[in-house]
Design a protein around this motif. Sequence first.
Motif, PDB file in Angstrom:
ATOM      1  N   LEU A 144     -81.683  22.420 -51.725  1.00 16.44           N
ATOM      2  CA  LEU A 144     -81.101  23.883 -51.919  1.00 16.44           C
ATOM      3  C   LEU A 144     -79.797  23.539 -52.918  1.00 16.44           C
ATOM      4  O   LEU A 144     -79.394  22.775 -52.819  1.00 16.44           O
ATOM      5  N   GLY A 145     -79.873  24.488 -53.776  1.00 15.24           N
ATOM      6  CA  GLY A 145     -79.059  24.622 -54.729  1.00 15.24           C
ATOM      7  C   GLY A 145     -78.044  25.874 -54.745  1.00 15.24           C
ATOM      8  O   GLY A 145     -78.842  26.933 -54.623  1.00 15.24           O
ATOM      9  N   TYR A 159     -76.290  22.620 -43.119  1.00 13.20           N
ATOM     10  CA  TYR A 159     -75.799  22.175 -41.880  1.00 13.20           C
ATOM     11  C   TYR A 159     -76.634  22.373 -40.514  1.00 13.20           C
ATOM     12  O   TYR A 159     -76.409  21.649 -39.778  1.00 13.20           O
ATOM     13  N   GLN A 160     -77.103  23.512 -40.542  1.00 11.99           N
ATOM     14  CA  GLN A 160     -77.995  23.904 -39.659  1.00 11.99           C
ATOM     15  C   GLN A 160     -79.640  23.401 -39.510  1.00 11.99           C
ATOM     16  O   GLN A 160     -80.236  23.692 -38.741  1.00 11.99           O
ATOM     17  N   HIS A 161     -79.832  22.836 -40.772  1.00  6.99           N
ATOM     18  CA  HIS A 161     -81.331  22.617 -40.720  1.00  6.99           C
ATOM     19  C   HIS A 161     -81.447  21.240 -41.547  1.00  6.99           C
ATOM     20  O   HIS A 161     -81.246  20.999 -42.541  1.00  6.99           O
ATOM     21  N   ASP A 162     -81.803  20.277 -40.512  1.00  5.28           N
ATOM     22  CA  ASP A 162     -81.535  18.835 -40.883  1.00  5.28           C
ATOM     23  C   ASP A 162     -82.708  18.344 -41.776  1.00  5.28           C
ATOM     24  O   ASP A 162     -82.814  17.393 -42.434  1.00  5.28           O
ATOM     25  N   ASP A 163     -83.905  19.249 -41.870  1.00  5.88           N
ATOM     26  CA  ASP A 163     -84.989  18.974 -42.730  1.00  5.88           C
ATOM     27  C   ASP A 163     -84.834  19.076 -44.397  1.00  5.88           C
ATOM     28  O   ASP A 163     -85.504  18.608 -45.096  1.00  5.88           O
ATOM     29  N   ILE A 164     -83.605  19.969 -44.597  1.00  3.41           N
ATOM     30  CA  ILE A 164     -83.278  19.966 -45.861  1.00  3.41           C
ATOM     31  C   ILE A 164     -82.850  18.563 -46.597  1.00  3.41           C
ATOM     32  O   ILE A 164     -82.002  17.804 -46.131  1.00  3.41           O
TER      33      ILE A 164
END
Length: 380
Positions: A144-145, A159-164
């Motif tokens: 994500l940018g 912070y809510q999605h560890d797959d990023i």
Amino acid sequence: MIHSHLPIVLCALALQACASRLDEPPATGFDSYRQQTLQLIENHRVFQTADRTAELNWNAPQQWRPNGTPKGGVLLVHGLGDSPWSFHDIGRTLADQGYIVRTVLLPGHGTRPQDMLNVTLAQWQQVVREQAAQLSREVPKVYLGGFSTGANLVLDYAYQHDDIAGLLLFSPAFRSDSAYVWVTPWISWVRPWLAEPDDGVRPMQTPVRYLNVPTNGFAQFHYSSVLARQRLEQKPYGKPVFMVITEHDSVLDTRYVLDSFNQRFTHPGSRLVWYGTSPQAAPQNPRVLARNDYLPELHISQFSHMGLLFSPDNPLYGPQGSQRICWNGQPLPDMARCMAGEPVWYSDWGYQEPGKVHARLTFNPYYQWQSQVMLNVLGQ
């Protein structure tokens, strides 16, 4: 920034309550999302040029596909008052290196500034959630940018999605340099505009961005920065992060951003690019890369908040581009000389120097070098 912590606490609690009521959105294909957004822009936009088709494309969500099978995906989120044009150059750069790249248009943007009078942070978050989830269904690895406010939004999601897999943060607006931005949520209903619209002096918008934003827009930005700081205080972020800021940013508390990078973004492959006088941390932290932002040979006095994103070859924002931003906090006679096409120097908002007319710096002479640093971080 000196003020009571009570408004921040109240804002944070309100945001948490709002977010908890939002269910995960249904899958929204990007092509469908883009077409719906194009229609919305066409129906509501105040067009600034005779080329309506060009303006529609500049403000609509975009996609760049690499040759062959994508090795990953990058979702890019613009800042307050801006548009997907913010990533015109970066999107192409990333696609050339094998990534599928997409941008979004945050609600209230791309049409007319008045459409931001009632927009909410929750609406911005929803668009990020929908399109990040959609991209994750299509590629094995998603980054994500975000630029400015957009950086706050993608940080919150990550912070809510560890797959990023990691973050690209351009002029991240974790904290404003204004001591009064926290007041905007409390006054937006009695003072809808900090600067009156259509005053005959301040332009409202350009073909690709707003120049006047309602008070509510600043309020939602404030909420996003509260949320970003809350996330950073929650725990360190351990994925690779590329971050870029300029010392003379007229919007951000850049020292706070630098300290946050050093203390909270812990991956050894992360890098922060700092334009300006070398910060004290640079000799001690090899992850901080500094470059001088006074380049008199290019008539650059200081780098700006927005200029970090664009190549000198950008057709709108390069030194030979069609969009010179003369509304730059200088006296009206200087602004008139700038608008008349006279030679100018470039700077951030508000910089003045006797004998020089300053337009906003809208391009980055280090763009190619900066892009290589960014790509090295993504390769971690």
